[in-house]
Scaffold this motif. Structure first.
Motif, PDB file in Angstrom:
ATOM      1  N   PHE A   1       0.841  -1.191   0.000  1.00 34.58           N
ATOM      2  CA  PHE A   1       0.000   0.000   0.000  1.00 34.58           C
ATOM      3  C   PHE A   1       0.880   1.246   0.000  1.00 34.58           C
ATOM      4  O   PHE A   1       1.820   1.361   0.791  1.00 34.58           O
ATOM      5  N   VAL A   2       0.573   2.172  -0.921  1.00 34.44           N
ATOM      6  CA  VAL A   2       1.277   3.450  -1.003  1.00 34.44           C
ATOM      7  C   VAL A   2       0.246   4.558  -0.877  1.00 34.44           C
ATOM      8  O   VAL A   2      -0.621   4.700  -1.747  1.00 34.44           O
ATOM      9  N   PRO A   3       0.284   5.346   0.190  1.00 34.96           N
ATOM     10  CA  PRO A   3      -0.682   6.433   0.333  1.00 34.96           C
ATOM     11  C   PRO A   3      -0.504   7.485  -0.756  1.00 34.96           C
ATOM     12  O   PRO A   3       0.577   7.622  -1.343  1.00 34.96           O
ATOM     13  N   ASP A   4      -1.553   8.231  -1.018  1.00 35.03           N
ATOM     14  CA  ASP A   4      -1.521   9.235  -2.086  1.00 35.03           C
ATOM     15  C   ASP A   4      -0.366  10.220  -1.920  1.00 35.03           C
ATOM     16  O   ASP A   4       0.236  10.655  -2.905  1.00 35.03           O
ATOM     17  N   TYR A   5      -0.037  10.568  -0.688  1.00 32.15           N
ATOM     18  CA  TYR A   5       1.007  11.579  -0.489  1.00 32.15           C
ATOM     19  C   TYR A   5       2.406  11.051  -0.771  1.00 32.15           C
ATOM     20  O   TYR A   5       3.366  11.817  -0.770  1.00 32.15           O
ATOM     21  N   ARG A   6       2.522   9.748  -1.029  1.00 34.43           N
ATOM     22  CA  ARG A   6       3.817   9.192  -1.437  1.00 34.43           C
ATOM     23  C   ARG A   6       3.827   8.832  -2.921  1.00 34.43           C
ATOM     24  O   ARG A   6       4.526   7.936  -3.362  1.00 34.43           O
ATOM     25  N   SER A   7       3.054   9.538  -3.713  1.00 27.95           N
ATOM     26  CA  SER A   7       2.987   9.272  -5.151  1.00 27.95           C
ATOM     27  C   SER A   7       2.827  10.585  -5.910  1.00 27.95           C
ATOM     28  O   SER A   7       2.244  11.545  -5.404  1.00 27.95           O
ATOM     29  N   HIS A   8       3.359  10.629  -7.124  1.00 28.12           N
ATOM     30  CA  HIS A   8       3.168  11.795  -7.984  1.00 28.12           C
ATOM     31  C   HIS A   8       3.259  11.364  -9.436  1.00 28.12           C
ATOM     32  O   HIS A   8       3.825  10.307  -9.767  1.00 28.12           O
ATOM     33  N   SER A   9       2.707  12.175 -10.321  1.00 24.44           N
ATOM     34  CA  SER A   9       2.779  11.915 -11.759  1.00 24.44           C
ATOM     35  C   SER A   9       4.175  12.265 -12.269  1.00 24.44           C
ATOM     36  O   SER A   9       4.713  13.336 -11.964  1.00 24.44           O
ATOM     37  N   ILE A  10       4.749  11.356 -13.040  1.00 14.80           N
ATOM     38  CA  ILE A  10       6.032  11.631 -13.684  1.00 14.80           C
ATOM     39  C   ILE A  10       5.830  12.509 -14.909  1.00 14.80           C
ATOM     40  O   ILE A  10       6.709  13.272 -15.307  1.00 14.80           O
ATOM     41  N   VAL A  11       4.652  12.424 -15.504  1.00 16.78           N
ATOM     42  CA  VAL A  11       4.366  13.113 -16.762  1.00 16.78           C
ATOM     43  C   VAL A  11       3.897  14.540 -16.545  1.00 16.78           C
ATOM     44  O   VAL A  11       4.380  15.480 -17.193  1.00 16.78           O
ATOM     45  N   GLU A  12       2.929  14.724 -15.652  1.00 17.99           N
ATOM     46  CA  GLU A  12       2.303  16.025 -15.488  1.00 17.99           C
ATOM     47  C   GLU A  12       3.289  17.024 -14.887  1.00 17.99           C
ATOM     48  O   GLU A  12       3.883  16.781 -13.837  1.00 17.99           O
ATOM     49  N   TYR A  13       3.432  18.151 -15.549  1.00 14.27           N
ATOM     50  CA  TYR A  13       4.347  19.192 -15.077  1.00 14.27           C
ATOM     51  C   TYR A  13       3.548  20.350 -14.503  1.00 14.27           C
ATOM     52  O   TYR A  13       2.769  20.997 -15.208  1.00 14.27           O
ATOM     53  N   THR A  14       3.739  20.603 -13.240  1.00 13.30           N
ATOM     54  CA  THR A  14       3.122  21.751 -12.586  1.00 13.30           C
ATOM     55  C   THR A  14       4.212  22.515 -11.849  1.00 13.30           C
ATOM     56  O   THR A  14       4.943  21.946 -11.041  1.00 13.30           O
ATOM     57  N   ALA A  15       4.336  23.787 -12.160  1.00 15.66           N
ATOM     58  CA  ALA A  15       5.326  24.630 -11.491  1.00 15.66           C
ATOM     59  C   ALA A  15       4.696  25.152 -10.208  1.00 15.66           C
ATOM     60  O   ALA A  15       4.077  26.213 -10.182  1.00 15.66           O
ATOM     61  N   ASN A  16       4.822  24.395  -9.134  1.00 14.81           N
ATOM     62  CA  ASN A  16       4.186  24.775  -7.873  1.00 14.81           C
ATOM     63  C   ASN A  16       4.855  26.026  -7.287  1.00 14.81           C
ATOM     64  O   ASN A  16       5.797  26.576  -7.845  1.00 14.81           O
ATOM     65  N   GLN A  17       4.362  26.442  -6.139  1.00 15.59           N
ATOM     66  CA  GLN A  17       4.842  27.689  -5.543  1.00 15.59           C
ATOM     67  C   GLN A  17       5.879  27.462  -4.442  1.00 15.59           C
ATOM     68  O   GLN A  17       6.127  28.350  -3.629  1.00 15.59           O
ATOM     69  N   GLY A  18       6.471  26.303  -4.392  1.00 14.21           N
ATOM     70  CA  GLY A  18       7.500  26.025  -3.409  1.00 14.21           C
ATOM     71  C   GLY A  18       8.829  26.632  -3.818  1.00 14.21           C
ATOM     72  O   GLY A  18       8.912  27.474  -4.719  1.00 14.21           O
ATOM     73  N   PRO A  19       9.933  26.205  -3.175  1.00 14.54           N
ATOM     74  CA  PRO A  19      11.264  26.690  -3.557  1.00 14.54           C
ATOM     75  C   PRO A  19      11.528  26.477  -5.045  1.00 14.54           C
ATOM     76  O   PRO A  19      11.079  25.495  -5.639  1.00 14.54           O
TER      77      PRO A  19
END
Length: 401
Positions: A209-227
Protein backbone atom coordinates in the motif's frame (compact mmCIF):
# COMPACT_ATOMS: atom_id res chain seq x y z
CA UNK A 1 17.52 31.71 13.90
CA UNK A 2 15.28 28.92 12.57
CA UNK A 3 16.59 25.43 11.81
CA UNK A 4 15.94 26.01 8.11
CA UNK A 5 17.90 29.28 8.09
CA UNK A 6 20.78 27.61 9.92
CA UNK A 7 20.95 24.86 7.31
CA UNK A 8 20.90 27.34 4.44
CA UNK A 9 23.49 29.60 6.10
CA UNK A 10 26.11 26.87 6.44
CA UNK A 11 25.67 25.26 3.06
CA UNK A 12 28.78 25.18 0.88
CA UNK A 13 28.98 27.00 -2.42
CA UNK A 14 28.71 25.14 -5.70
CA UNK A 15 32.41 25.76 -6.27
CA UNK A 16 33.31 24.22 -2.91
CA UNK A 17 31.26 21.11 -3.67
CA UNK A 18 32.93 20.73 -7.07
CA UNK A 19 36.36 21.07 -5.46
CA UNK A 20 35.49 18.32 -2.96
CA UNK A 21 34.41 16.06 -5.82
CA UNK A 22 37.55 16.74 -7.86
CA UNK A 23 39.72 15.94 -4.85
CA UNK A 24 38.14 12.48 -4.62
CA UNK A 25 38.90 11.48 -8.22
CA UNK A 26 42.36 9.91 -7.68
CA UNK A 27 41.16 7.67 -4.85
CA UNK A 28 38.02 6.72 -6.76
CA UNK A 29 40.05 5.80 -9.83
CA UNK A 30 42.34 3.66 -7.71
CA UNK A 31 39.46 1.62 -6.33
CA UNK A 32 37.40 1.41 -9.55
CA UNK A 33 38.52 -2.11 -10.51
CA UNK A 34 37.79 -3.44 -7.02
CA UNK A 35 34.32 -1.89 -7.13
CA UNK A 36 33.58 -3.67 -10.38
CA UNK A 37 34.87 -6.97 -9.03
CA UNK A 38 32.71 -6.64 -5.90
CA UNK A 39 29.68 -5.66 -8.03
CA UNK A 40 28.74 -3.01 -5.48
CA UNK A 41 30.03 0.32 -4.22
CA UNK A 42 31.56 0.03 -0.73
CA UNK A 43 29.72 1.61 2.17
CA UNK A 44 32.83 3.68 2.88
CA UNK A 45 32.48 5.46 -0.47
CA UNK A 46 28.80 6.20 0.14
CA UNK A 47 29.79 7.58 3.55
CA UNK A 48 32.49 9.74 1.95
CA UNK A 49 29.87 11.20 -0.39
CA UNK A 50 27.61 11.77 2.60
CA UNK A 51 30.40 13.49 4.57
CA UNK A 52 31.13 15.74 1.59
CA UNK A 53 27.51 16.90 1.59
CA UNK A 54 26.68 15.52 -1.85
CA UNK A 55 23.42 13.89 -0.75
CA UNK A 56 22.28 17.22 0.72
CA UNK A 57 22.67 19.23 -2.49
CA UNK A 58 19.08 18.68 -3.64
CA UNK A 59 17.52 17.77 -0.30
CA UNK A 60 14.86 20.21 0.97
CA UNK A 61 16.08 22.54 3.70
CA UNK A 62 13.22 21.35 5.91
CA UNK A 63 15.16 18.11 6.40
CA UNK A 64 18.63 19.56 6.64
CA UNK A 65 19.43 19.81 2.94
CA UNK A 66 21.08 22.59 0.96
CA UNK A 67 18.06 22.98 -1.42
CA UNK A 68 20.40 24.01 -4.25
CA UNK A 69 19.84 24.35 -7.95
CA UNK A 70 20.44 21.05 -9.82
CA UNK A 71 23.38 22.62 -11.64
CA UNK A 72 25.49 22.11 -8.50
CA UNK A 73 24.64 18.41 -8.46
CA UNK A 74 25.38 18.04 -12.17
CA UNK A 75 28.82 19.62 -11.83
CA UNK A 76 29.70 17.30 -8.94
CA UNK A 77 28.69 14.27 -11.03
CA UNK A 78 30.79 15.49 -13.94
CA UNK A 79 33.82 15.41 -11.64
CA UNK A 80 33.20 12.09 -9.87
CA UNK A 81 32.50 10.24 -13.13
CA UNK A 82 36.14 10.80 -14.07
CA UNK A 83 37.24 8.52 -11.23
CA UNK A 84 35.02 5.50 -10.59
CA UNK A 85 32.02 5.26 -12.93
CA UNK A 86 30.04 2.88 -10.71
CA UNK A 87 30.52 5.02 -7.60
CA UNK A 88 29.53 8.19 -9.46
CA UNK A 89 26.48 6.43 -10.88
CA UNK A 90 25.38 5.45 -7.37
CA UNK A 91 25.62 9.06 -6.22
CA UNK A 92 23.66 10.18 -9.26
CA UNK A 93 20.79 7.78 -8.58
CA UNK A 94 20.73 8.01 -4.80
CA UNK A 95 21.27 11.79 -4.78
CA UNK A 96 18.61 12.81 -7.31
CA UNK A 97 15.80 11.37 -5.17
CA UNK A 98 16.23 14.09 -2.57
CA UNK A 99 15.02 16.52 -5.24
CA UNK A 100 11.98 14.33 -5.88
CA UNK A 101 10.88 14.75 -2.27
CA UNK A 102 10.54 18.45 -3.02
CA UNK A 103 7.76 17.50 -5.45
CA UNK A 104 5.89 15.43 -2.86
CA UNK A 105 3.63 16.19 0.03
CA UNK A 106 5.86 17.02 3.05
CA UNK A 107 4.41 14.02 4.88
CA UNK A 108 6.51 11.76 2.62
CA UNK A 109 9.73 13.47 3.65
CA UNK A 110 8.72 13.39 7.29
CA UNK A 111 8.12 9.63 7.12
CA UNK A 112 11.56 8.96 5.65
CA UNK A 113 13.68 11.64 7.36
CA UNK A 114 11.75 12.38 10.53
CA UNK A 115 14.32 10.57 12.66
CA UNK A 116 17.31 10.20 10.34
CA UNK A 117 17.92 12.80 7.63
CA UNK A 118 20.70 10.72 6.06
CA UNK A 119 18.56 7.80 4.88
CA UNK A 120 18.69 7.00 1.16
CA UNK A 121 16.09 5.60 -1.22
CA UNK A 122 16.52 3.59 -4.42
CA UNK A 123 14.42 3.70 -7.61
CA UNK A 124 13.28 1.94 -10.74
CA UNK A 125 10.90 4.12 -12.71
CA UNK A 126 10.31 1.74 -15.62
CA UNK A 127 6.59 0.93 -15.50
CA UNK A 128 6.91 -2.82 -15.01
CA UNK A 129 4.67 -3.02 -11.96
CA UNK A 130 0.90 -3.13 -11.60
CA UNK A 131 -1.09 -0.63 -9.60
CA UNK A 132 -4.73 -0.21 -8.62
CA UNK A 133 -6.42 2.70 -6.92
CA UNK A 134 -7.88 2.16 -3.46
CA UNK A 135 -9.25 4.45 -0.81
CA UNK A 136 -6.50 6.83 0.31
CA UNK A 137 -3.81 5.51 -2.02
CA UNK A 138 -2.65 2.70 -4.27
CA UNK A 139 -1.88 -1.01 -4.15
CA UNK A 140 1.34 -1.84 -5.98
CA UNK A 141 2.74 -5.21 -7.07
CA UNK A 142 5.39 -6.61 -9.39
CA UNK A 143 9.12 -6.71 -10.09
CA UNK A 144 11.35 -3.84 -11.20
CA UNK A 145 14.87 -4.18 -12.69
CA UNK A 146 18.05 -2.11 -12.33
CA UNK A 147 17.65 -0.38 -8.97
CA UNK A 148 21.16 1.04 -8.73
CA UNK A 149 22.69 1.36 -5.27
CA UNK A 150 19.78 -0.47 -3.66
CA UNK A 151 22.15 -2.14 -1.15
CA UNK A 152 22.62 1.27 0.49
CA UNK A 153 18.95 2.21 0.76
CA UNK A 154 17.46 1.61 4.17
CA UNK A 155 14.30 3.65 3.64
CA UNK A 156 12.67 2.40 0.44
CA UNK A 157 12.44 2.99 -3.30
CA UNK A 158 10.59 5.04 -5.89
CA UNK A 159 8.90 2.64 -8.33
CA UNK A 160 7.08 3.43 -11.56
CA UNK A 161 3.78 2.08 -12.86
CA UNK A 162 1.20 2.98 -15.49
CA UNK A 163 -2.31 3.99 -14.48
CA UNK A 164 -5.15 2.94 -16.77
CA UNK A 165 -8.60 4.48 -17.13
CA UNK A 166 -11.87 2.54 -17.17
CA UNK A 167 -11.52 1.94 -20.93
CA UNK A 168 -8.06 0.37 -20.57
CA UNK A 169 -6.17 3.37 -21.94
CA UNK A 170 -2.99 4.61 -20.27
CA UNK A 171 -3.95 7.68 -18.26
CA UNK A 172 -0.72 8.42 -16.39
CA UNK A 173 2.76 7.21 -15.46
CA UNK A 174 3.35 7.68 -11.74
CA UNK A 175 6.12 7.28 -9.20
CA UNK A 176 5.35 5.46 -5.94
CA UNK A 177 7.50 5.60 -2.82
CA UNK A 178 7.53 2.07 -1.33
CA UNK A 179 8.96 1.34 2.12
CA UNK A 180 11.94 -1.01 2.40
CA UNK A 181 10.05 -3.68 4.33
CA UNK A 182 7.64 -4.09 1.40
CA UNK A 183 10.15 -5.47 -1.12
CA UNK A 184 13.11 -7.81 -1.45
CA UNK A 185 16.27 -7.51 -3.56
CA UNK A 186 17.14 -9.96 -6.33
CA UNK A 187 20.85 -10.11 -7.22
CA UNK A 188 20.75 -10.30 -11.03
CA UNK A 189 23.15 -7.48 -12.05
CA UNK A 190 25.63 -9.31 -14.31
CA UNK A 191 26.50 -6.86 -17.06
CA UNK A 192 29.19 -5.60 -19.42
CA UNK A 193 29.73 -2.20 -17.82
CA UNK A 194 28.97 -0.22 -14.66
CA UNK A 195 29.32 -3.61 -13.00
CA UNK A 196 29.80 -2.12 -9.55
CA UNK A 197 26.53 -0.18 -9.34
CA UNK A 198 24.71 -3.07 -7.64
CA UNK A 199 21.67 -2.42 -9.82
CA UNK A 200 19.60 -5.28 -8.48
CA UNK A 201 15.93 -5.99 -9.16
CA UNK A 202 13.24 -5.20 -6.61
CA UNK A 203 10.35 -7.59 -5.98
CA UNK A 204 7.36 -6.45 -3.95
CA UNK A 205 6.16 -9.01 -1.42
CA UNK A 206 2.61 -9.59 -2.57
CA UNK A 207 1.06 -6.11 -2.65
CA UNK A 208 2.23 -2.89 -1.02
CA UNK A 209 0.00 0.00 0.00
CA UNK A 210 1.28 3.45 -1.00
CA UNK A 211 -0.68 6.43 0.33
CA UNK A 212 -1.52 9.24 -2.09
CA UNK A 213 1.01 11.58 -0.49
CA UNK A 214 3.82 9.19 -1.44
CA UNK A 215 2.99 9.27 -5.15
CA UNK A 216 3.17 11.80 -7.98
CA UNK A 217 2.78 11.91 -11.76
CA UNK A 218 6.03 11.63 -13.68
CA UNK A 219 4.37 13.11 -16.76
CA UNK A 220 2.30 16.03 -15.49
CA UNK A 221 4.35 19.19 -15.08
CA UNK A 222 3.12 21.75 -12.59
CA UNK A 223 5.33 24.63 -11.49
CA UNK A 224 4.19 24.77 -7.87
CA UNK A 225 4.84 27.69 -5.54
CA UNK A 226 7.50 26.03 -3.41
CA UNK A 227 11.26 26.69 -3.56
CA UNK A 228 12.40 27.40 -7.11
CA UNK A 229 14.51 24.28 -7.56
CA UNK A 230 11.43 22.06 -7.13
CA UNK A 231 9.47 24.00 -9.75
CA UNK A 232 11.61 22.57 -12.54
CA UNK A 233 10.30 19.70 -14.74
CA UNK A 234 10.86 16.22 -13.31
CA UNK A 235 11.99 14.61 -16.58
CA UNK A 236 14.54 17.30 -17.30
CA UNK A 237 16.11 17.17 -13.84
CA UNK A 238 16.36 13.38 -13.66
CA UNK A 239 17.47 12.86 -17.27
CA UNK A 240 20.14 15.56 -17.04
CA UNK A 241 21.61 13.89 -13.96
CA UNK A 242 22.21 10.72 -16.00
CA UNK A 243 23.71 12.79 -18.81
CA UNK A 244 25.98 14.64 -16.37
CA UNK A 245 27.59 11.52 -14.96
CA UNK A 246 28.13 10.26 -18.53
CA UNK A 247 30.05 13.46 -19.28
CA UNK A 248 32.23 12.54 -16.30
CA UNK A 249 32.88 9.09 -17.76
CA UNK A 250 33.93 10.66 -21.06
CA UNK A 251 36.24 13.23 -19.48
CA UNK A 252 37.85 10.43 -17.47
CA UNK A 253 38.47 8.63 -20.75
CA UNK A 254 40.19 11.71 -22.16
CA UNK A 255 42.50 11.99 -19.15
CA UNK A 256 43.42 8.32 -19.29
CA UNK A 257 44.00 8.51 -23.04
CA UNK A 258 46.39 11.44 -22.65
CA UNK A 259 48.31 9.56 -19.93
CA UNK A 260 48.42 6.51 -22.20
CA UNK A 261 49.56 8.34 -25.35
CA UNK A 262 52.16 10.85 -24.16
CA UNK A 263 54.92 8.27 -23.50
CA UNK A 264 53.76 5.67 -26.02
CA UNK A 265 56.27 4.40 -28.57
CA UNK A 266 55.75 2.95 -32.01
CA UNK A 267 56.80 -0.70 -31.79
CA UNK A 268 58.13 -0.64 -35.36
CA UNK A 269 59.82 2.77 -35.44
CA UNK A 270 60.72 3.43 -31.80
CA UNK A 271 60.49 6.64 -29.83
CA UNK A 272 57.44 8.39 -28.34
CA UNK A 273 55.79 9.08 -31.70
CA UNK A 274 52.11 8.59 -30.76
CA UNK A 275 51.76 12.12 -29.37
CA UNK A 276 53.03 13.51 -32.70
CA UNK A 277 50.66 11.39 -34.81
CA UNK A 278 48.21 13.81 -36.51
CA UNK A 279 45.45 11.18 -36.49
CA UNK A 280 45.83 10.67 -32.74
CA UNK A 281 45.78 14.45 -32.27
CA UNK A 282 42.71 14.84 -34.47
CA UNK A 283 40.73 12.13 -32.67
CA UNK A 284 41.59 13.63 -29.29
CA UNK A 285 40.60 17.13 -30.35
CA UNK A 286 37.29 16.04 -31.80
CA UNK A 287 36.52 13.83 -28.81
CA UNK A 288 37.03 16.78 -26.46
CA UNK A 289 34.81 18.91 -28.71
CA UNK A 290 31.95 16.39 -28.50
CA UNK A 291 32.24 16.13 -24.72
CA UNK A 292 32.45 19.88 -24.16
CA UNK A 293 29.43 20.42 -26.39
CA UNK A 294 27.44 17.81 -24.49
CA UNK A 295 28.42 19.35 -21.16
CA UNK A 296 27.47 22.84 -22.35
CA UNK A 297 24.01 21.66 -23.43
CA UNK A 298 23.27 20.18 -20.01
CA UNK A 299 24.25 23.34 -18.16
CA UNK A 300 22.52 25.64 -20.62
CA UNK A 301 19.25 23.70 -20.38
CA UNK A 302 19.07 23.89 -16.58
CA UNK A 303 20.09 27.55 -16.60
CA UNK A 304 17.39 28.39 -19.15
CA UNK A 305 14.71 26.51 -17.18
CA UNK A 306 15.82 28.12 -13.92
CA UNK A 307 15.39 31.58 -15.46
CA UNK A 308 11.69 30.82 -16.05
CA UNK A 309 10.94 29.54 -12.57
CA UNK A 310 12.76 32.48 -11.00
CA UNK A 311 10.20 34.68 -12.77
CA UNK A 312 7.46 32.47 -11.33
CA UNK A 313 6.71 31.13 -14.80
CA UNK A 314 6.42 27.48 -15.87
CA UNK A 315 9.02 26.25 -18.34
CA UNK A 316 7.26 26.46 -21.74
CA UNK A 317 6.59 23.29 -23.69
CA UNK A 318 8.81 24.49 -26.56
CA UNK A 319 11.78 24.81 -24.22
CA UNK A 320 11.09 21.46 -22.59
CA UNK A 321 11.08 19.75 -26.01
CA UNK A 322 14.38 21.37 -26.97
CA UNK A 323 15.95 20.51 -23.61
CA UNK A 324 14.83 16.91 -23.96
CA UNK A 325 16.96 16.45 -27.07
CA UNK A 326 19.85 18.50 -25.65
CA UNK A 327 20.02 16.10 -22.70
CA UNK A 328 19.26 12.78 -24.38
CA UNK A 329 21.88 13.21 -27.12
CA UNK A 330 24.66 13.38 -24.52
CA UNK A 331 25.07 9.59 -24.32
CA UNK A 332 25.48 9.31 -28.09
CA UNK A 333 28.07 12.09 -28.27
CA UNK A 334 30.08 10.94 -25.28
CA UNK A 335 30.15 7.31 -26.39
CA UNK A 336 31.26 8.42 -29.86
CA UNK A 337 34.07 10.42 -28.26
CA UNK A 338 35.13 7.51 -26.06
CA UNK A 339 35.06 5.07 -28.95
CA UNK A 340 37.24 7.33 -31.10
CA UNK A 341 39.86 7.39 -28.38
CA UNK A 342 39.64 3.69 -27.63
CA UNK A 343 40.21 2.84 -31.30
CA UNK A 344 43.50 4.77 -31.17
CA UNK A 345 44.64 2.97 -28.01
CA UNK A 346 45.34 -0.13 -30.18
CA UNK A 347 45.89 -3.56 -28.61
CA UNK A 348 47.07 -2.22 -25.26
CA UNK A 349 43.63 -0.76 -24.55
CA UNK A 350 41.78 -4.10 -24.72
CA UNK A 351 43.44 -5.66 -21.68
CA UNK A 352 41.52 -5.85 -18.42
CA UNK A 353 44.43 -4.01 -16.81
CA UNK A 354 43.72 -0.94 -18.95
CA UNK A 355 41.35 1.57 -17.31
CA UNK A 356 40.43 2.81 -20.79
CA UNK A 357 38.25 -0.22 -21.43
CA UNK A 358 36.49 0.27 -18.08
CA UNK A 359 35.57 3.84 -18.98
CA UNK A 360 34.41 2.76 -22.45
CA UNK A 361 32.20 0.02 -21.00
CA UNK A 362 30.70 2.56 -18.62
CA UNK A 363 29.97 4.86 -21.56
CA UNK A 364 28.42 1.96 -23.46
CA UNK A 365 26.04 1.08 -20.65
CA UNK A 366 25.30 4.69 -19.71
CA UNK A 367 24.44 5.53 -23.31
CA UNK A 368 21.98 2.61 -23.33
CA UNK A 369 19.98 4.11 -20.46
CA UNK A 370 16.41 5.07 -21.38
CA UNK A 371 17.22 8.73 -20.71
CA UNK A 372 19.69 8.66 -23.63
CA UNK A 373 17.25 7.71 -26.40
CA UNK A 374 18.26 10.43 -28.85
CA UNK A 375 16.67 8.78 -31.90
CA UNK A 376 13.07 8.93 -30.69
CA UNK A 377 13.66 12.34 -29.14
CA UNK A 378 15.02 13.77 -32.39
CA UNK A 379 11.86 12.65 -34.17
CA UNK A 380 9.75 14.09 -31.35
CA UNK A 381 11.45 17.47 -31.69
CA UNK A 382 11.12 17.40 -35.45
CA UNK A 383 7.43 16.58 -35.17
CA UNK A 384 6.90 19.47 -32.78
CA UNK A 385 8.76 21.95 -34.99
CA UNK A 386 6.68 20.83 -37.98
CA UNK A 387 3.46 21.59 -36.14
CA UNK A 388 2.49 17.99 -35.46
CA UNK A 389 2.44 18.36 -31.69
CA UNK A 390 3.91 15.93 -29.18
CA UNK A 391 2.57 12.52 -28.16
CA UNK A 392 0.76 12.19 -24.84
CA UNK A 393 2.50 10.82 -21.75
CA UNK A 394 5.81 12.47 -22.60
CA UNK A 395 5.26 16.05 -21.49
CA UNK A 396 1.55 16.11 -20.71
CA UNK A 397 -1.25 13.81 -19.64
CA UNK A 398 -3.61 12.56 -22.37
CA UNK A 399 -6.89 14.44 -22.73
CA UNK A 400 -9.77 13.16 -20.64
CA UNK A 401 -12.61 11.84 -22.79
Amino acid sequence: MSAVMENVAVRPTMEELVERAAAMVPALREQADAVEAARTVPASTIQAFRDAGFFKILQPAEWGGYEMNPEAFYRVLMELGRGCPSSAWNLMILGIHQWEFGKLDPRAGQEIWGEDRNLLVASSYAPFGKVRKVDGGWMLSGKWPTASGSDHCEAGAFLGARVYDDQGNVADLRSYLVRREDYELIDDWYVVGLCGTGSKSLQIKGEAFVPDYRSHSIVEYTANQGPETYRLPFNQIFYAAVSSVIVGFANGMVELFVEHMKPRQNVFVGGPVAARNPFVQEKLGNAVLLIRSARARILQSVQESTAYVRRNEPVPLEQRVLHFLDIQAVGKDCFAAGHMLFKKSSARGVFDSSPLQRQLRALLVGANHVTQNEDDTSALLGSYLLGQGVPPLVFELPPVH
